[in-house]
Scaffold this motif. Structure first.
Motif, PDB file in Angstrom:
ATOM      1  N   LEU A  46      13.073 -21.519  94.462  1.00  0.00           N
ATOM      2  CA  LEU A  46      13.815 -21.101  95.507  1.00  0.00           C
ATOM      3  C   LEU A  46      14.619 -19.833  95.156  1.00  0.00           C
ATOM      4  O   LEU A  46      14.588 -18.740  95.898  1.00  0.00           O
ATOM      5  CB  LEU A  46      15.023 -21.872  96.151  1.00  0.00           C
ATOM      6  N   LYS A  47      15.014 -19.704  93.995  1.00  0.00           N
ATOM      7  CA  LYS A  47      15.678 -18.215  93.493  1.00  0.00           C
ATOM      8  C   LYS A  47      14.555 -17.124  93.335  1.00  0.00           C
ATOM      9  O   LYS A  47      14.979 -16.037  93.512  1.00  0.00           O
ATOM     10  CB  LYS A  47      16.281 -18.533  92.116  1.00  0.00           C
ATOM     11  N   LYS A  48      13.383 -17.630  93.260  1.00  0.00           N
ATOM     12  CA  LYS A  48      12.384 -16.736  93.173  1.00  0.00           C
ATOM     13  C   LYS A  48      11.956 -16.327  94.451  1.00  0.00           C
ATOM     14  O   LYS A  48      11.060 -15.344  94.325  1.00  0.00           O
ATOM     15  CB  LYS A  48      11.202 -17.389  92.218  1.00  0.00           C
ATOM     16  N   GLY A  49      12.288 -16.889  95.562  1.00  0.00           N
ATOM     17  CA  GLY A  49      11.927 -16.593  96.816  1.00  0.00           C
ATOM     18  C   GLY A  49      11.111 -17.549  97.625  1.00  0.00           C
ATOM     19  O   GLY A  49      10.599 -17.303  98.722  1.00  0.00           O
ATOM     20  N   TYR A  50      10.530 -18.795  97.082  1.00  0.00           N
ATOM     21  CA  TYR A  50       9.722 -19.859  97.687  1.00  0.00           C
ATOM     22  C   TYR A  50      10.367 -20.446  98.393  1.00  0.00           C
ATOM     23  O   TYR A  50      11.662 -20.831  98.442  1.00  0.00           O
ATOM     24  CB  TYR A  50       9.327 -20.526  96.760  1.00  0.00           C
ATOM     25  N   SER A  51      10.033 -20.935  99.755  1.00  0.00           N
ATOM     26  CA  SER A  51      10.520 -21.499 100.661  1.00  0.00           C
ATOM     27  C   SER A  51      10.242 -23.153 100.552  1.00  0.00           C
ATOM     28  O   SER A  51       9.168 -23.521  99.658  1.00  0.00           O
ATOM     29  CB  SER A  51      10.049 -21.277 102.039  1.00  0.00           C
ATOM     30  N   PRO A  52      10.891 -24.119 100.941  1.00  0.00           N
ATOM     31  CA  PRO A  52      10.674 -25.392 100.856  1.00  0.00           C
ATOM     32  C   PRO A  52       9.111 -25.717 101.507  1.00  0.00           C
ATOM     33  O   PRO A  52       8.415 -26.479 100.805  1.00  0.00           O
ATOM     34  CB  PRO A  52      11.681 -26.086 101.542  1.00  0.00           C
ATOM     35  N   LYS A  53       8.562 -25.239 102.340  1.00  0.00           N
ATOM     36  CA  LYS A  53       7.273 -25.457 103.026  1.00  0.00           C
ATOM     37  C   LYS A  53       6.186 -24.669 101.782  1.00  0.00           C
ATOM     38  O   LYS A  53       5.290 -25.752 101.627  1.00  0.00           O
ATOM     39  CB  LYS A  53       7.112 -24.748 104.245  1.00  0.00           C
ATOM     40  N   GLU A  54       6.550 -23.743 101.264  1.00  0.00           N
ATOM     41  CA  GLU A  54       5.585 -23.276 100.363  1.00  0.00           C
ATOM     42  C   GLU A  54       5.581 -24.264  99.077  1.00  0.00           C
ATOM     43  O   GLU A  54       4.616 -24.486  98.379  1.00  0.00           O
ATOM     44  CB  GLU A  54       5.743 -21.952  99.994  1.00  0.00           C
ATOM     45  N   LEU A  55       6.612 -24.708  98.695  1.00  0.00           N
ATOM     46  CA  LEU A  55       6.618 -25.568  97.430  1.00  0.00           C
ATOM     47  C   LEU A  55       6.101 -26.780  97.891  1.00  0.00           C
ATOM     48  O   LEU A  55       5.374 -27.515  96.850  1.00  0.00           O
ATOM     49  CB  LEU A  55       8.361 -25.813  97.265  1.00  0.00           C
ATOM     50  N   SER A  56       6.162 -27.373  98.962  1.00  0.00           N
ATOM     51  CA  SER A  56       5.564 -28.517  99.292  1.00  0.00           C
ATOM     52  C   SER A  56       4.093 -28.314  99.431  1.00  0.00           C
ATOM     53  O   SER A  56       3.139 -29.120  98.921  1.00  0.00           O
ATOM     54  CB  SER A  56       5.948 -28.836 100.786  1.00  0.00           C
ATOM     55  N   GLN A  57       3.555 -27.203  99.742  1.00  0.00           N
ATOM     56  CA  GLN A  57       1.886 -26.786  99.990  1.00  0.00           C
ATOM     57  C   GLN A  57       1.625 -26.833  98.400  1.00  0.00           C
ATOM     58  O   GLN A  57       0.362 -27.044  98.204  1.00  0.00           O
ATOM     59  CB  GLN A  57       1.900 -25.645 100.745  1.00  0.00           C
ATOM     60  N   LEU A  58       2.381 -26.073  97.683  1.00  0.00           N
ATOM     61  CA  LEU A  58       1.920 -26.025  96.278  1.00  0.00           C
ATOM     62  C   LEU A  58       1.854 -27.322  95.532  1.00  0.00           C
ATOM     63  O   LEU A  58       0.706 -27.700  94.983  1.00  0.00           O
ATOM     64  CB  LEU A  58       2.868 -25.171  95.550  1.00  0.00           C
ATOM     65  N   LEU A  59       2.739 -28.433  95.703  1.00  0.00           N
ATOM     66  CA  LEU A  59       2.640 -29.542  95.217  1.00  0.00           C
ATOM     67  C   LEU A  59       1.500 -30.464  95.845  1.00  0.00           C
ATOM     68  O   LEU A  59       0.636 -31.130  95.233  1.00  0.00           O
ATOM     69  CB  LEU A  59       4.001 -30.443  95.378  1.00  0.00           C
ATOM     70  N   LYS A  60       1.272 -30.216  97.145  1.00  0.00           N
ATOM     71  CA  LYS A  60       0.173 -30.941  97.769  1.00  0.00           C
ATOM     72  C   LYS A  60      -1.138 -30.557  97.022  1.00  0.00           C
ATOM     73  O   LYS A  60      -2.104 -31.524  97.125  1.00  0.00           O
ATOM     74  CB  LYS A  60       0.122 -30.423  99.290  1.00  0.00           C
ATOM     75  N   ASN A  61      -1.394 -29.259  96.781  1.00  0.00           N
ATOM     76  CA  ASN A  61      -2.495 -28.839  96.080  1.00  0.00           C
ATOM     77  C   ASN A  61      -2.653 -29.583  94.672  1.00  0.00           C
ATOM     78  O   ASN A  61      -3.952 -29.459  94.183  1.00  0.00           O
ATOM     79  CB  ASN A  61      -2.524 -27.309  95.829  1.00  0.00           C
ATOM     80  N   GLU A  62      -1.528 -29.948  94.214  1.00  0.00           N
ATOM     81  CA  GLU A  62      -1.791 -30.743  92.864  1.00  0.00           C
ATOM     82  C   GLU A  62      -1.755 -32.398  93.433  1.00  0.00           C
ATOM     83  O   GLU A  62      -1.516 -33.118  92.273  1.00  0.00           O
ATOM     84  CB  GLU A  62      -0.657 -30.318  92.033  1.00  0.00           C
ATOM     85  N   SER A  63      -2.051 -32.793  94.399  1.00  0.00           N
ATOM     86  CA  SER A  63      -1.909 -34.195  94.825  1.00  0.00           C
ATOM     87  C   SER A  63      -0.628 -34.859  94.823  1.00  0.00           C
ATOM     88  O   SER A  63      -0.725 -35.988  94.411  1.00  0.00           O
ATOM     89  CB  SER A  63      -3.030 -34.900  94.111  1.00  0.00           C
ATOM     90  N   ILE A  64       0.519 -34.085  94.803  1.00  0.00           N
ATOM     91  CA  ILE A  64       1.710 -34.492  94.925  1.00  0.00           C
ATOM     92  C   ILE A  64       2.383 -34.003  96.327  1.00  0.00           C
ATOM     93  O   ILE A  64       2.386 -33.198  96.681  1.00  0.00           O
ATOM     94  CB  ILE A  64       2.799 -33.827  93.775  1.00  0.00           C
ATOM     95  N   ILE A  65       2.387 -35.239  96.887  1.00  0.00           N
ATOM     96  CA  ILE A  65       3.052 -35.183  98.131  1.00  0.00           C
ATOM     97  C   ILE A  65       4.603 -35.450  98.469  1.00  0.00           C
ATOM     98  O   ILE A  65       5.079 -36.597  98.369  1.00  0.00           O
ATOM     99  CB  ILE A  65       2.359 -36.196  99.340  1.00  0.00           C
ATOM    100  N   ILE A  66       5.384 -34.300  98.579  1.00  0.00           N
ATOM    101  CA  ILE A  66       6.502 -34.324  98.773  1.00  0.00           C
ATOM    102  C   ILE A  66       6.849 -33.424 100.100  1.00  0.00           C
ATOM    103  O   ILE A  66       6.630 -32.119  99.880  1.00  0.00           O
ATOM    104  CB  ILE A  66       7.631 -33.700  97.644  1.00  0.00           C
ATOM    105  N   PRO A  67       7.234 -33.810 101.425  1.00  0.00           N
ATOM    106  CA  PRO A  67       7.078 -32.879 102.467  1.00  0.00           C
ATOM    107  C   PRO A  67       8.380 -31.971 102.263  1.00  0.00           C
ATOM    108  O   PRO A  67       9.267 -32.362 101.797  1.00  0.00           O
ATOM    109  CB  PRO A  67       7.537 -34.075 103.481  1.00  0.00           C
ATOM    110  N   ALA A  68       8.094 -30.850 102.915  1.00  0.00           N
ATOM    111  CA  ALA A  68       9.054 -29.772 103.178  1.00  0.00           C
ATOM    112  C   ALA A  68      10.490 -30.270 103.456  1.00  0.00           C
ATOM    113  O   ALA A  68      11.438 -29.603 103.049  1.00  0.00           O
ATOM    114  CB  ALA A  68       8.502 -28.624 103.931  1.00  0.00           C
ATOM    115  N   TYR A  69      10.249 -31.226 104.696  1.00  0.00           N
ATOM    116  CA  TYR A  69      11.701 -31.554 105.176  1.00  0.00           C
ATOM    117  C   TYR A  69      12.608 -32.386 104.169  1.00  0.00           C
ATOM    118  O   TYR A  69      13.786 -32.195 104.182  1.00  0.00           O
ATOM    119  CB  TYR A  69      11.580 -32.440 106.428  1.00  0.00           C
TER     120      TYR A  69
END
Length: 115
Positions: A46-69
């Motif tokens: 988050l300090k680097k400027g990533y949003s929760p939605k972007e973090l959720s998508q990055l994790l989803k690409n690695e088959s780790i599902i943690i929703p942005a909400y």
């Protein structure tokens, strides 16, 4: 009456070996536990400027599902007071009382006292 079934001794020996050689079961973490585990990494991202939605998508690409909400909720609950400004209350201006309802269509020109 129901008859009691019997189990042969070789079956019991085989079952005992099977149960004794079971590997230790691996347990995962729930999504909220995973978010807590990744708290420091989330804060850095988050300090680097990533949003929760972007973090959720990055994790989803690695088959780790943690929703942005959930990521957002987690930060809302555990945010440091220095990081988040306190919410300011909006003052609601006082409302004027409603005009009295007229009971008649005829409105006199002069008040009753002057008549």
């Amino acid at each position: 009456m129901a008859s009691s079934a019997t189990i042969r001794m070789e079956q019991l020996t085989k079952a005992k070996k099977l149960l004794m050689n079971l590997p230790k079961k691996k347990y995962g973490k729930t999504r909220p536990d995973a978010a807590k585990f990744l708290e420091k990494a989330f804060r850095n991202a988050l300090k680097k400027g990533y949003s929760p939605k972007e973090l959720s998508q990055l994790l989803k690409n690695e088959s780790i599902i943690i929703p942005a909400y959930l990521i957002q909720k987690f930060f809302s609950e555990t945010a440091d007071s220095a990081d988040v400004a306190p919410a300011q209350k909006k003052e609601i201006p006082p409302q004027k009382p409603p005009a009295p309802a007229r009971t008649s269509f005829i409105v006199p020109d002069l008040p009753d006292k002057k008549l």
